[in-house]
Design a protein around this motif. Structure first.
Motif, PDB file in Angstrom:
ATOM      1  N   VAL A 190       2.669  -0.369  -3.486  1.00  0.00           N
ATOM      2  CA  VAL A 190       1.790  -0.770  -2.393  1.00  0.00           C
ATOM      3  C   VAL A 190       0.347  -0.434  -2.768  1.00  0.00           C
ATOM      4  CG1 VAL A 190       1.266  -0.438   0.053  1.00  0.00           C
ATOM      5  CG2 VAL A 190       3.643  -0.283  -0.742  1.00  0.00           C
ATOM      6  N   GLY A 191      -0.538  -1.434  -2.680  1.00  0.00           N
ATOM      7  CA  GLY A 191      -1.940  -1.196  -3.026  1.00  0.00           C
ATOM      8  C   GLY A 191      -2.867  -2.185  -2.349  1.00  0.00           C
ATOM      9  N   ILE A 192      -4.171  -1.925  -2.459  1.00  0.00           N
ATOM     10  CA  ILE A 192      -5.131  -2.805  -1.780  1.00  0.00           C
ATOM     11  C   ILE A 192      -5.568  -3.994  -2.624  1.00  0.00           C
ATOM     12  CG2 ILE A 192      -5.977  -1.068  -0.176  1.00  0.00           C
ATOM     13  CD1 ILE A 192      -8.453  -0.751  -1.922  1.00  0.00           C
ATOM     14  N   TYR A 193      -5.285  -3.953  -3.933  1.00  0.00           N
ATOM     15  CA  TYR A 193      -5.580  -5.119  -4.757  1.00  0.00           C
ATOM     16  C   TYR A 193      -4.508  -6.174  -4.543  1.00  0.00           C
ATOM     17  CZ  TYR A 193      -9.001  -2.302  -7.340  1.00  0.00           C
ATOM     18  OH  TYR A 193     -10.064  -1.522  -7.693  1.00  0.00           O
ATOM     19  N   ASP A 194      -4.881  -7.416  -4.763  1.00  0.00           N
ATOM     20  CA  ASP A 194      -3.956  -8.532  -4.587  1.00  0.00           C
ATOM     21  C   ASP A 194      -2.677  -8.273  -5.388  1.00  0.00           C
ATOM     22  OD1 ASP A 194      -2.546 -10.928  -4.591  1.00  0.00           O
ATOM     23  OD2 ASP A 194      -4.295 -12.161  -5.025  1.00  0.00           O
ATOM     24  N   PRO A 195      -1.537  -8.190  -4.711  1.00  0.00           N
ATOM     25  CA  PRO A 195      -0.284  -7.865  -5.405  1.00  0.00           C
ATOM     26  C   PRO A 195       0.215  -8.975  -6.320  1.00  0.00           C
ATOM     27  CG  PRO A 195       0.118  -8.273  -3.079  1.00  0.00           C
ATOM     28  CD  PRO A 195      -1.362  -8.333  -3.280  1.00  0.00           C
ATOM     29  N   GLN A 196      -0.374 -10.151  -6.255  1.00  0.00           N
ATOM     30  CA  GLN A 196       0.067 -11.264  -7.087  1.00  0.00           C
ATOM     31  C   GLN A 196      -0.819 -11.480  -8.316  1.00  0.00           C
ATOM     32  OE1 GLN A 196       3.003 -12.285  -6.154  1.00  0.00           O
ATOM     33  NE2 GLN A 196       2.757 -11.002  -4.351  1.00  0.00           N
ATOM     34  N   ARG A 197      -1.858 -10.660  -8.484  1.00  0.00           N
ATOM     35  CA  ARG A 197      -2.790 -10.847  -9.599  1.00  0.00           C
ATOM     36  C   ARG A 197      -2.151 -10.379 -10.907  1.00  0.00           C
ATOM     37  NH1 ARG A 197      -7.232  -8.556  -7.753  1.00  0.00           N
ATOM     38  NH2 ARG A 197      -7.608 -10.432  -6.580  1.00  0.00           N
ATOM     39  N   ILE A 216      10.624  -4.924  -9.878  1.00  0.00           N
ATOM     40  CA  ILE A 216       9.362  -4.382  -9.373  1.00  0.00           C
ATOM     41  C   ILE A 216       8.777  -5.387  -8.386  1.00  0.00           C
ATOM     42  CG2 ILE A 216       7.037  -3.603  -9.961  1.00  0.00           C
ATOM     43  CD1 ILE A 216       8.064  -3.118 -12.830  1.00  0.00           C
ATOM     44  N   TYR A 217       8.426  -4.895  -7.216  1.00  0.00           N
ATOM     45  CA  TYR A 217       7.757  -5.722  -6.208  1.00  0.00           C
ATOM     46  C   TYR A 217       6.415  -5.086  -5.886  1.00  0.00           C
ATOM     47  CZ  TYR A 217      12.334  -7.806  -5.462  1.00  0.00           C
ATOM     48  OH  TYR A 217      13.533  -8.447  -5.649  1.00  0.00           O
ATOM     49  N   ARG A 218       5.491  -5.916  -5.475  1.00  0.00           N
ATOM     50  CA  ARG A 218       4.164  -5.453  -5.102  1.00  0.00           C
ATOM     51  C   ARG A 218       3.841  -5.949  -3.704  1.00  0.00           C
ATOM     52  NH1 ARG A 218       5.233  -7.519  -9.404  1.00  0.00           N
ATOM     53  NH2 ARG A 218       5.016  -6.469 -11.372  1.00  0.00           N
ATOM     54  N   LEU A 219       3.351  -5.043  -2.879  1.00  0.00           N
ATOM     55  CA  LEU A 219       2.964  -5.405  -1.521  1.00  0.00           C
ATOM     56  C   LEU A 219       1.539  -4.947  -1.259  1.00  0.00           C
ATOM     57  CD1 LEU A 219       6.187  -4.299   0.390  1.00  0.00           C
ATOM     58  CD2 LEU A 219       5.520  -6.639  -0.200  1.00  0.00           C
ATOM     59  N   ARG A 220       0.884  -5.643  -0.374  1.00  0.00           N
ATOM     60  CA  ARG A 220      -0.486  -5.304  -0.002  1.00  0.00           C
ATOM     61  C   ARG A 220      -0.446  -4.097   0.922  1.00  0.00           C
ATOM     62  NH1 ARG A 220      -5.759  -7.738  -1.001  1.00  0.00           N
ATOM     63  NH2 ARG A 220      -4.637  -9.645  -1.260  1.00  0.00           N
ATOM     64  N   GLY A 221      -1.310  -3.151   0.631  1.00  0.00           N
ATOM     65  CA  GLY A 221      -1.421  -1.967   1.471  1.00  0.00           C
ATOM     66  C   GLY A 221      -2.426  -2.179   2.579  1.00  0.00           C
ATOM     67  N   GLN A 222      -2.472  -1.236   3.447  1.00  0.00           N
ATOM     68  CA  GLN A 222      -3.410  -1.289   4.562  1.00  0.00           C
ATOM     69  C   GLN A 222      -4.418  -0.161   4.380  1.00  0.00           C
ATOM     70  OE1 GLN A 222      -1.562  -0.841   8.344  1.00  0.00           O
ATOM     71  NE2 GLN A 222      -3.355  -1.484   9.462  1.00  0.00           N
ATOM     72  N   GLU A 254      -3.197  -9.964 -14.081  1.00  0.00           N
ATOM     73  CA  GLU A 254      -3.838  -8.999 -14.983  1.00  0.00           C
ATOM     74  C   GLU A 254      -3.606  -7.557 -14.531  1.00  0.00           C
ATOM     75  OE1 GLU A 254      -8.454  -8.375 -13.916  1.00  0.00           O
ATOM     76  OE2 GLU A 254      -7.934 -10.439 -14.404  1.00  0.00           O
ATOM     77  N   ASN A 255      -3.625  -7.302 -13.236  1.00  0.00           N
ATOM     78  CA  ASN A 255      -3.346  -5.957 -12.728  1.00  0.00           C
ATOM     79  C   ASN A 255      -1.877  -5.604 -12.929  1.00  0.00           C
ATOM     80  OD1 ASN A 255      -5.990  -5.782 -11.876  1.00  0.00           O
ATOM     81  ND2 ASN A 255      -5.527  -6.278  -9.758  1.00  0.00           N
ATOM     82  N   ASN A 256      -1.019  -6.555 -12.666  1.00  0.00           N
ATOM     83  CA  ASN A 256       0.415  -6.303 -12.746  1.00  0.00           C
ATOM     84  C   ASN A 256       0.876  -6.016 -14.161  1.00  0.00           C
ATOM     85  OD1 ASN A 256       0.604  -6.626 -10.007  1.00  0.00           O
ATOM     86  ND2 ASN A 256       1.081  -8.784 -10.145  1.00  0.00           N
ATOM     87  N   LEU A 257       0.288  -6.673 -15.137  1.00  0.00           N
ATOM     88  CA  LEU A 257       0.667  -6.452 -16.527  1.00  0.00           C
ATOM     89  C   LEU A 257       0.396  -5.004 -16.938  1.00  0.00           C
ATOM     90  CD1 LEU A 257       1.781  -7.741 -19.083  1.00  0.00           C
ATOM     91  CD2 LEU A 257      -0.548  -8.383 -19.687  1.00  0.00           C
ATOM     92  N   ALA A 311       6.091   3.260  -3.049  1.00  0.00           N
ATOM     93  CA  ALA A 311       4.985   4.206  -3.205  1.00  0.00           C
ATOM     94  C   ALA A 311       3.665   3.470  -3.366  1.00  0.00           C
ATOM     95  CB  ALA A 311       5.233   5.087  -4.430  1.00  0.00           C
ATOM     96  N   PRO A 312       2.586   4.129  -2.966  1.00  0.00           N
ATOM     97  CA  PRO A 312       1.262   3.540  -3.172  1.00  0.00           C
ATOM     98  C   PRO A 312       0.814   3.714  -4.611  1.00  0.00           C
ATOM     99  CG  PRO A 312       1.043   5.679  -2.132  1.00  0.00           C
ATOM    100  CD  PRO A 312       2.517   5.399  -2.240  1.00  0.00           C
ATOM    101  N   ILE A 313      -0.136   2.894  -4.989  1.00  0.00           N
ATOM    102  CA  ILE A 313      -0.752   3.022  -6.308  1.00  0.00           C
ATOM    103  C   ILE A 313      -2.219   3.376  -6.102  1.00  0.00           C
ATOM    104  CG2 ILE A 313      -1.230   0.555  -6.523  1.00  0.00           C
ATOM    105  CD1 ILE A 313      -0.515   0.989  -9.571  1.00  0.00           C
ATOM    106  N   TYR A 314      -2.644   4.414  -6.799  1.00  0.00           N
ATOM    107  CA  TYR A 314      -4.032   4.878  -6.742  1.00  0.00           C
ATOM    108  C   TYR A 314      -4.565   4.953  -8.167  1.00  0.00           C
ATOM    109  CZ  TYR A 314      -2.870   6.473  -2.050  1.00  0.00           C
ATOM    110  OH  TYR A 314      -2.460   6.525  -0.751  1.00  0.00           O
ATOM    111  N   ILE A 315      -5.626   4.253  -8.437  1.00  0.00           N
ATOM    112  CA  ILE A 315      -6.294   4.260  -9.735  1.00  0.00           C
ATOM    113  C   ILE A 315      -5.269   4.087 -10.868  1.00  0.00           C
ATOM    114  CG2 ILE A 315      -8.028   5.409 -11.154  1.00  0.00           C
ATOM    115  CD1 ILE A 315      -8.707   7.109  -8.677  1.00  0.00           C
ATOM    116  N   GLY A 316      -4.365   3.144 -10.682  1.00  0.00           N
ATOM    117  CA  GLY A 316      -3.399   2.816 -11.717  1.00  0.00           C
ATOM    118  C   GLY A 316      -2.198   3.734 -11.825  1.00  0.00           C
ATOM    119  N   LYS A 317      -2.041   4.686 -10.936  1.00  0.00           N
ATOM    120  CA  LYS A 317      -0.913   5.619 -10.961  1.00  0.00           C
ATOM    121  C   LYS A 317      -0.068   5.440  -9.695  1.00  0.00           C
ATOM    122  CE  LYS A 317      -2.784   8.736 -14.125  1.00  0.00           C
ATOM    123  NZ  LYS A 317      -2.665   8.232 -15.396  1.00  0.00           N
ATOM    124  N   ILE A 318       1.240   5.431  -9.893  1.00  0.00           N
ATOM    125  CA  ILE A 318       2.154   5.273  -8.759  1.00  0.00           C
ATOM    126  C   ILE A 318       2.442   6.654  -8.196  1.00  0.00           C
ATOM    127  CG2 ILE A 318       4.409   4.429  -8.020  1.00  0.00           C
ATOM    128  CD1 ILE A 318       4.228   2.555 -10.534  1.00  0.00           C
TER     129      ILE A 318
END
Length: 175
Positions: A79-86, A111-117, A88-91, A49-56
Motif C-alpha cells: 500500500v502506497g501513495i504512488y500510482d500502484p500501476q506504474r 504481489i498486489y499494489r493498492l493506493r494508500g490514503q 517503473e516503480n513496481n520493477l 503493508a505500507p511502503i515507505y521510501i522503497g521499503k515494505i
C-alpha cells in the motif's frame, strides 16, 4: 486451504484493507506484532503493508518469522501513495522483494499494489515534514516539469481520499 491475513500498518490504511479482506473472505486476521505461532497453522499468508521510501514496512520481520516455518505461500499486498500501476516503480520494488525472499522457505505467490490514503494529521512529525517538503517542491514546478511520482504526491496531499475500490475488488477476487 488455510489462509491468514497479517498486516503491518503505521497510519491505518493497511489495517483497513486487512480487516476488509479478512471480513469478506472469512480469513483469520492478526497484526504482525501478534503472529506468535499462527504461521505454523496456515498454508498461505496474505501480508498487507505500507511502503515507505522503497521499503515494505514490517516485511523483514515477517521473513525472519517465516524462516523457521514450513513451506508457506505468501501473497503480498503493498500500500502506497504512488500510482500502484506504474511499471517503473513496481520493477524496483519487485527486485527488492526477490532479493529479500532469497533463501527463505516460503513461496511468493503474488504481489498486489493498492493506493494508500494520506492523512497529514496522522503522520509523525518526521513523515509530515518529508511529505510537506516533497509537496512544496513539486508545487513550485510547472506541470510539464513534474514527474509522475511528484504528481502523485500532489494528488495525495490535495485529495486525501485516495482509496480506489476498483483495484481492491479486482485483487479480492484473486486471493
Amino acid at each position: 486451504m488455510n489462509k491468514i491475513v497479517i498486516y503491518s500498518s503505521r497510519y491505518g490504511t493497511s489495517a483497513k484493507y486487512a480487516h476488509k479482506i479478512a471480513e469478506q473472505k472469512n480469513y483469520f486476521l492478526c497484526s504482525l506484532d501478534k503472529i506468535v505461532n499462527y504461521t505454523d497453522k496456515c498454508d498461505e499468508i496474505i501480508f498487507i503493508a505500507p511502503i515507505y521510501i522503497g521499503k515494505i514496512f514490517g516485511f523483514n520481520k515477517l521473513i525472519r518469522e517465516l524462516r523457521q516455518s514450513n513451506q508457506v505461500k505468501i501473497t503480498l499486498i503493498i500500500v502506497g501513495i504512488y500510482d500502484p500501476q506504474r511499471a517503473e516503480n513496481n520493477l524496483k520494488i519487485e527486485k527488492m522483494i526477490i532479493k529479500m525472499v532469497e533463501g527463505s522457505s516460503f513461496k511468493l505467490q503474488s504481489i498486489y499494489r493498492l493506493r494508500g490514503q494520506l492523512n497529514i494529521k496522522k503522520l509523525s512529525i518526521t513523515h509530515r515534514i518529508l511529505i510537506n517538503a516533497l509537496y512544496t517542491a513539486a508545487k513550485k514546478k510547472g506541470n510539464e516539469d513534474l514527474s509522475e511520482n511528484e504528481k502523485d504526491i500532489i494528488s495525495a496531499y490535495e485529495n486525501q481520499k485516495q482509496v480506489n475500490d476498483d483495484n481492491f475488488n479486482k485483487m479480492l477476487k484473486n486471493i
